[in-house]
Motif scaffolding. Structure first.
Motif, PDB file in Angstrom:
ATOM      1  N   LEU A 116       8.854  17.861   6.719  1.00  0.00           N
ATOM      2  CA  LEU A 116       8.854  17.291   5.373  1.00  0.00           C
ATOM      3  C   LEU A 116       8.252  15.901   5.489  1.00  0.00           C
ATOM      4  O   LEU A 116       8.775  15.050   6.216  1.00  0.00           O
ATOM      5  CB  LEU A 116      10.293  17.211   4.857  1.00  0.00           C
TER       6      LEU A 116
ATOM      7  N   ALA B 138      -0.846  21.278   4.923  1.00  0.00           N
ATOM      8  CA  ALA B 138      -0.690  21.287   3.460  1.00  0.00           C
ATOM      9  C   ALA B 138       0.431  22.238   3.071  1.00  0.00           C
ATOM     10  O   ALA B 138       0.875  23.054   3.880  1.00  0.00           O
ATOM     11  CB  ALA B 138      -1.988  21.706   2.812  1.00  0.00           C
ATOM     12  N   ASP B 139       0.865  22.113   1.829  1.00  0.00           N
ATOM     13  CA  ASP B 139       1.915  22.987   1.288  1.00  0.00           C
ATOM     14  C   ASP B 139       1.316  23.748   0.118  1.00  0.00           C
ATOM     15  O   ASP B 139       0.590  23.159  -0.689  1.00  0.00           O
ATOM     16  CB  ASP B 139       3.089  22.108   0.819  1.00  0.00           C
TER      17      ASP B 139
ATOM     18  N   ASP C 174       7.067  13.472   0.405  1.00  0.00           N
ATOM     19  CA  ASP C 174       7.694  14.577  -0.332  1.00  0.00           C
ATOM     20  C   ASP C 174       8.868  14.048  -1.157  1.00  0.00           C
ATOM     21  O   ASP C 174       9.585  13.140  -0.723  1.00  0.00           O
ATOM     22  CB  ASP C 174       8.186  15.647   0.641  1.00  0.00           C
TER      23      ASP C 174
ATOM     24  N   GLY D 104       6.230  13.025  -4.228  1.00  0.00           N
ATOM     25  CA  GLY D 104       5.550  14.312  -4.398  1.00  0.00           C
ATOM     26  C   GLY D 104       4.047  14.135  -4.520  1.00  0.00           C
ATOM     27  O   GLY D 104       3.306  15.092  -4.668  1.00  0.00           O
TER      28      GLY D 104
ATOM     29  N   TRP E 281       3.653  20.580  -5.591  1.00  0.00           N
ATOM     30  CA  TRP E 281       4.576  19.453  -5.782  1.00  0.00           C
ATOM     31  C   TRP E 281       5.307  19.075  -4.507  1.00  0.00           C
ATOM     32  O   TRP E 281       6.157  18.187  -4.518  1.00  0.00           O
ATOM     33  CB  TRP E 281       5.587  19.788  -6.880  1.00  0.00           C
ATOM     34  N   ARG E 282       5.050  19.784  -3.428  1.00  0.00           N
ATOM     35  CA  ARG E 282       5.725  19.469  -2.168  1.00  0.00           C
ATOM     36  C   ARG E 282       4.710  18.939  -1.163  1.00  0.00           C
ATOM     37  O   ARG E 282       3.517  19.212  -1.264  1.00  0.00           O
ATOM     38  CB  ARG E 282       6.412  20.720  -1.562  1.00  0.00           C
ATOM     39  N   ARG E 283       5.207  18.190  -0.175  1.00  0.00           N
ATOM     40  CA  ARG E 283       4.368  17.623   0.883  1.00  0.00           C
ATOM     41  C   ARG E 283       4.974  18.008   2.224  1.00  0.00           C
ATOM     42  O   ARG E 283       6.023  17.479   2.612  1.00  0.00           O
ATOM     43  CB  ARG E 283       4.324  16.080   0.769  1.00  0.00           C
ATOM     44  N   SER E 284       4.355  18.956   2.901  1.00  0.00           N
ATOM     45  CA  SER E 284       4.876  19.377   4.204  1.00  0.00           C
ATOM     46  C   SER E 284       3.731  19.791   5.112  1.00  0.00           C
ATOM     47  O   SER E 284       2.603  19.972   4.644  1.00  0.00           O
ATOM     48  CB  SER E 284       5.863  20.537   4.036  1.00  0.00           C
TER      49      SER E 284
END
Lengths: 276, 163
Positions: free
Chosen positions: A165, A119-120, A169, A201, A124-127
């Motif tokens: 990433l 998770a991030d 994302d 996102g 708003w980010r996906r990593s």
């Protein structure tokens, strides 16, 4: 009116200035210490698995005094531990074997990697963070797969960890193609529905910049198109088209739901180049 | 009353970060989740004895949140600092022990930080669809605000955690 001492009034300005200076740091410089700190979670992950297995061995039983029984329980615990290890290795093997079929270039090597954090902290980010880094030959831009599915691309690397990433994302972009459910011989496959896959996102991605009259349909499978410059092979699975809306714009809005939920992954494979 | 300990707040923030990345992320709905670290920053801004400690704590909590982020370093530190500054500025005219105040402060902070973060991500990484902005910010704000009075009460009751 009561005035505050100068030092108190200046504190937020100094902190804001420090923050802005840190934000201007290049990503390569700012991500490395963060990934190093997150590497601290690798032993935690191993410890939690070990602790669960260890605790399982000592579940109290009514007649545990018998030496043979204790021995048997100990051996049963050991068998469970080894079975868990075998399952873990089997998972890694399946991940690598599934992807191997699609990577025809013999220079490409698949490196299994465990997911450390999936998770991030930025909503708003996906990593995700993996347990492989530059000491294992990982570098920026490498692709991350699970079987034949594209999961994402490496964006930052530290000696022991790297950040991926994900396809969903908003900063992720890759060439994609929507395969039609039925083959139409009047339209060559090479000309169909090519576009750029961009994350939103959220849990979905979007297939953008495709021609308005393309033969897109809901349920079509989206795969990658070959890009020799970045080493992306053709046919890596991404997801399926869940909605197509043709508004007044030049390009239709195509929503793509990835086949794989990255949150549920324990291990993935990184595509390394043999010369690295 | 004994003041807050910045070191303890930082340790608590680290634990909250792990919770955000694991349990809370699993419980998230369409990416909207409880912003536990923001709640901690709001608590620090509301209950720290002096202004400097309140602002430094907010900044530090934001910086800890940035460890788990793929975005620019210190983005959350800056946003939490601004949120903390806004709370500290109105602290004298609000009744901080009130459940409603805690709820509204958390809601305003979460909405402002959420929108600002989305704006920065849109500018630096790529566009986020407007519908996602609205849904996610709204859900996240609602969840965070509802949890705010519980977290504040918990932190006030278990003093050893923060003092």
């Amino acid at each position: 009116m009561m005035l505050r001492p100068r030092s108190l009034r200046g504190a937020p300005v100094i902190l804001a200035g420090v923050s802005l200076a840190m934000m201007l740091l290049p990503s390569a410089a700012s991500q490395k210490p963060r990934l190093l700190l997150l590497a601290g979670l690798i032993p935690l992950r191993a410890t939690s698995t070990g602790a669960a297995q260890f605790a399982g061995r000592f579940i109290p039983s009514a007649s545990a005094s018998d030496t043979e029984k204790v021995k048997l329980e100990h051996l049963q615990g050991r068998v469970q531990e080894l079975s868990a290890r075998v399952m873990d290795l089997q998972g890694q093997l399946e991940t690598v074997a599934g992807a191997r079929g699609i990577l025809t270039d013999p220079k490409l090597i698949l490196l299994p990697a465990d997911v450390v954090v999936n998770a991030d902290s930025n909503a708003w980010r996906r990593s995700m963070v993996l347990s492989r880094g530059s000491s294992h030959g990982v570098s920026r831009g490498m692709l991350v797969l699970w079987q034949r599915h594209l999961i994402g691309r490496i964006i930052e690397v530290s000696p022991w960890t790297c950040r991926v990433l994900l396809v969903t994302d908003s900063g992720f972009r890759i060439g994609g193609l929507a395969l039609p459910k039925a083959y139409d011989e009047s339209v060559p496959l090479a000309n169909r529905d090519k576009g750029v896959i961009e994350g939103t996102g959220d849990r979905t991605a979007a297939l953008k910049w495709i021609q308005g009259d393309a033969l897109l349909e809901t349920g079509a499978t989206v795969v990658t198109i070959a890009d020799p410059a970045t080493g992306v092979p053709r046919g890596l699975l991404i997801g399926k088209v869940t909605s197509v809306s043709r508004g007044s714009g030049l390009y239709p809005k195509v929503e793509v739901l990835p086949f794989v939920n990255a949150k549920s992954l324990d291990s993935v494979a990184i595509v390394l180049k043999a010369d690295k | 009353m004994k003041g807050l300990s910045t070191a303890k707040l930082a340790l608590l923030a680290a634990a909250c970060l792990v919770a955000e990345l694991t349990i809370l992320d699993d419980l998230s709905w369409r990416g909207a989740r409880v912003e536990l670290l923001l709640l901690l920053a709001c608590f620090a801004a509301l209950f720290a004895r002096d202004r400097r400690q309140a602002l430094f704590s907010c900044w530090l909590i934001g910086l800890i949140k940035d460890i788990g982020s793929s975005g620019p370093l210190a983005l959350h530190a800056l946003l939490f600092l601004l949120a903390g500054w806004a709370i500290v500025s109105v602290k004298q005219i609000i009744f901080r022990e009130s459940v409603l105040t805690q709820l509204l402060v958390a809601a305003a902070g979460c909405a402002a930080v959420g929108i600002a973060t989305a704006l920065v991500v849109s500018m630096t990484a790529g566009g986020i669809p407007a519908s996602h902005w609205l849904t996610k910010t709204l859900m996240s704000t609602l969840a965070t605000a509802l949890l705010a009075p519980i977290v504040v009460q918990l932190l006030l009751q278990t003093r050893c955690l923060v003092r």
